[in-house]
Design a protein around this motif. Structure first.
Motif, PDB file in Angstrom:
ATOM      1  N   ALA A  15      -4.339   5.277 -16.664  1.00 25.73           N
ATOM      2  CA  ALA A  15      -5.604   5.491 -17.386  1.00 25.73           C
ATOM      3  C   ALA A  15      -6.794   4.911 -16.638  1.00 25.73           C
ATOM      4  O   ALA A  15      -7.924   5.376 -16.806  1.00 25.73           O
ATOM      5  N   GLU A  16      -6.557   3.924 -15.797  1.00 25.58           N
ATOM      6  CA  GLU A  16      -7.648   3.347 -15.004  1.00 25.58           C
ATOM      7  C   GLU A  16      -8.257   4.391 -14.070  1.00 25.58           C
ATOM      8  O   GLU A  16      -9.434   4.280 -13.706  1.00 25.58           O
ATOM      9  N   LYS A  17      -7.504   5.411 -13.684  1.00 25.55           N
ATOM     10  CA  LYS A  17      -8.049   6.495 -12.856  1.00 25.55           C
ATOM     11  C   LYS A  17      -9.158   7.227 -13.613  1.00 25.55           C
ATOM     12  O   LYS A  17     -10.166   7.619 -13.029  1.00 25.55           O
ATOM     13  N   ILE A  73      -9.461  -0.035 -22.119  1.00 22.98           N
ATOM     14  CA  ILE A  73      -8.279   0.818 -22.253  1.00 22.98           C
ATOM     15  C   ILE A  73      -7.307   0.154 -23.215  1.00 22.98           C
ATOM     16  O   ILE A  73      -6.969  -1.023 -23.047  1.00 22.98           O
ATOM     17  N   ASP A  74      -6.843   0.917 -24.210  1.00 21.41           N
ATOM     18  CA  ASP A  74      -5.805   0.461 -25.134  1.00 21.41           C
ATOM     19  C   ASP A  74      -4.647   1.447 -25.099  1.00 21.41           C
ATOM     20  O   ASP A  74      -4.853   2.651 -25.291  1.00 21.41           O
ATOM     21  N   VAL A  75      -3.450   0.957 -24.855  1.00 18.57           N
ATOM     22  CA  VAL A  75      -2.256   1.795 -24.968  1.00 18.57           C
ATOM     23  C   VAL A  75      -1.851   1.764 -26.437  1.00 18.57           C
ATOM     24  O   VAL A  75      -1.390   0.745 -26.942  1.00 18.57           O
ATOM     25  N   VAL A  76      -2.067   2.877 -27.114  1.00 23.81           N
ATOM     26  CA  VAL A  76      -1.871   2.951 -28.561  1.00 23.81           C
ATOM     27  C   VAL A  76      -0.412   3.242 -28.925  1.00 23.81           C
ATOM     28  O   VAL A  76       0.112   2.705 -29.889  1.00 23.81           O
ATOM     29  N   LEU A  77       0.219   4.098 -28.129  1.00 22.87           N
ATOM     30  CA  LEU A  77       1.595   4.516 -28.406  1.00 22.87           C
ATOM     31  C   LEU A  77       2.303   4.738 -27.088  1.00 22.87           C
ATOM     32  O   LEU A  77       1.720   5.313 -26.163  1.00 22.87           O
ATOM     33  N   LEU A  78       3.546   4.283 -27.006  1.00 19.55           N
ATOM     34  CA  LEU A  78       4.336   4.509 -25.802  1.00 19.55           C
ATOM     35  C   LEU A  78       5.785   4.722 -26.191  1.00 19.55           C
ATOM     36  O   LEU A  78       6.395   3.868 -26.830  1.00 19.55           O
ATOM     37  N   THR A  81       8.786   9.133 -22.763  1.00 24.23           N
ATOM     38  CA  THR A  81       8.077  10.106 -21.922  1.00 24.23           C
ATOM     39  C   THR A  81       6.712  10.480 -22.483  1.00 24.23           C
ATOM     40  O   THR A  81       6.083  11.407 -21.989  1.00 24.23           O
ATOM     41  N   LEU A  82       6.243   9.759 -23.483  1.00 22.17           N
ATOM     42  CA  LEU A  82       4.996  10.091 -24.163  1.00 22.17           C
ATOM     43  C   LEU A  82       4.151   8.837 -24.346  1.00 22.17           C
ATOM     44  O   LEU A  82       4.670   7.795 -24.740  1.00 22.17           O
ATOM     45  N   ALA A  83       2.857   8.982 -24.063  1.00 16.63           N
ATOM     46  CA  ALA A  83       1.941   7.856 -24.286  1.00 16.63           C
ATOM     47  C   ALA A  83       0.615   8.375 -24.813  1.00 16.63           C
ATOM     48  O   ALA A  83       0.181   9.472 -24.468  1.00 16.63           O
ATOM     49  N   VAL A  84      -0.012   7.571 -25.670  1.00 10.19           N
ATOM     50  CA  VAL A  84      -1.350   7.847 -26.168  1.00 10.19           C
ATOM     51  C   VAL A  84      -2.218   6.650 -25.792  1.00 10.19           C
ATOM     52  O   VAL A  84      -1.866   5.510 -26.084  1.00 10.19           O
ATOM     53  N   VAL A 101      -9.380   9.821 -26.507  1.00  4.60           N
ATOM     54  CA  VAL A 101      -7.943   9.736 -26.714  1.00  4.60           C
ATOM     55  C   VAL A 101      -7.310  10.628 -25.659  1.00  4.60           C
ATOM     56  O   VAL A 101      -7.632  11.815 -25.558  1.00  4.60           O
ATOM     57  N   ILE A 102      -6.422  10.030 -24.870  1.00  6.52           N
ATOM     58  CA  ILE A 102      -5.774  10.752 -23.778  1.00  6.52           C
ATOM     59  C   ILE A 102      -4.278  10.784 -24.049  1.00  6.52           C
ATOM     60  O   ILE A 102      -3.663   9.749 -24.328  1.00  6.52           O
ATOM     61  N   LEU A 103      -3.711  11.976 -23.979  1.00  8.31           N
ATOM     62  CA  LEU A 103      -2.282  12.183 -24.175  1.00  8.31           C
ATOM     63  C   LEU A 103      -1.625  12.312 -22.811  1.00  8.31           C
ATOM     64  O   LEU A 103      -2.047  13.136 -21.987  1.00  8.31           O
ATOM     65  N   LEU A 104      -0.629  11.463 -22.563  1.00  9.36           N
ATOM     66  CA  LEU A 104       0.061  11.460 -21.273  1.00  9.36           C
ATOM     67  C   LEU A 104       1.550  11.752 -21.452  1.00  9.36           C
ATOM     68  O   LEU A 104       2.140  11.363 -22.470  1.00  9.36           O
ATOM     69  N   LEU A 105       2.120  12.407 -20.461  1.00  3.31           N
ATOM     70  CA  LEU A 105       3.562  12.638 -20.392  1.00  3.31           C
ATOM     71  C   LEU A 105       4.071  12.058 -19.082  1.00  3.31           C
ATOM     72  O   LEU A 105       3.380  12.136 -18.054  1.00  3.31           O
ATOM     73  N   LYS A 106       5.283  11.532 -19.113  1.00  5.30           N
ATOM     74  CA  LYS A 106       5.895  11.047 -17.879  1.00  5.30           C
ATOM     75  C   LYS A 106       6.617  12.219 -17.230  1.00  5.30           C
ATOM     76  O   LYS A 106       7.572  12.754 -17.779  1.00  5.30           O
ATOM     77  N   MET A 107       6.111  12.633 -16.076  1.00  6.86           N
ATOM     78  CA  MET A 107       6.646  13.796 -15.366  1.00  6.86           C
ATOM     79  C   MET A 107       7.100  13.354 -13.987  1.00  6.86           C
ATOM     80  O   MET A 107       6.307  12.791 -13.224  1.00  6.86           O
ATOM     81  N   ASP A 108       8.353  13.599 -13.705  1.00  8.20           N
ATOM     82  CA  ASP A 108       8.911  13.207 -12.403  1.00  8.20           C
ATOM     83  C   ASP A 108       8.610  11.744 -12.087  1.00  8.20           C
ATOM     84  O   ASP A 108       8.264  11.385 -10.959  1.00  8.20           O
ATOM     85  N   GLY A 109       8.717  10.893 -13.109  1.00 13.33           N
ATOM     86  CA  GLY A 109       8.533   9.461 -12.937  1.00 13.33           C
ATOM     87  C   GLY A 109       7.098   8.987 -12.883  1.00 13.33           C
ATOM     88  O   GLY A 109       6.840   7.801 -12.677  1.00 13.33           O
TER      89      GLY A 109
END
Length: 127
Positions: A15-17, A73-78, A81-84, A101-109
């Motif tokens: 998220a720092e990016k 930055i706050d990691v709300v949910l982890l 393979t899913l993070a908010v 609010v940014i929705l992230l998926l873990k893809m290929d690590g």
């Protein structure tokens, strides 16, 4: 099962990016974070923005964050393979406060953003 602290740190680092791109007015770093198919939703000065994440890149590249810009930055949910992530922005462009609010998926690590939705604080809206 709760993720380890290292995984929370990996999500925050991803998220720092986003924050670095906004702070520097350069979408280069955010382009590393978001997948090409990522979507954007939110109201900017009362107008709905929706569709491709390219709109976000255009905004970032055309408006300098300014000297007073600040973000958190706050990691709300982890999950596995899913993070908010919630990003609080103050004084973007010298006047706008956002909650992203940014929705992230873990893809290929690697943690990759697939969607961004945001709210512009009502006291910073200009017509």
């Amino acid at each position: 099962m709760r993720s380890k602290i290292e995984e929370y740190e990996a999500v925050e680092k991803a998220a720092e990016k986003f924050v670095k791109s906004v702070a520097e007015g350069n979408s280069k770093y955010a382009r590393e974070l978001f997948v090409d198919e990522a979507v954007l939703f939110g109201y900017l000065d009362g107008d709905l923005e929706h569709g491709s994440i390219e709109q976000f890149y255009d905004n970032v590249d055309s408006v300098a964050a300014g000297d007073k810009f600040n973000a958190r930055i706050d990691v709300v949910l982890l999950e596995e393979t899913l993070a908010v992530v919630r990003v609080l922005e103050e004084s973007w462009g010298g006047r706008i406060d956002f909650t992203d609010v940014i929705l992230l998926l873990k893809m290929d690590g690697e943690w990759k953003a697939v969607a961004k939705a945001y709210n512009q604080n009502s006291d910073t809206i200009q017509n």
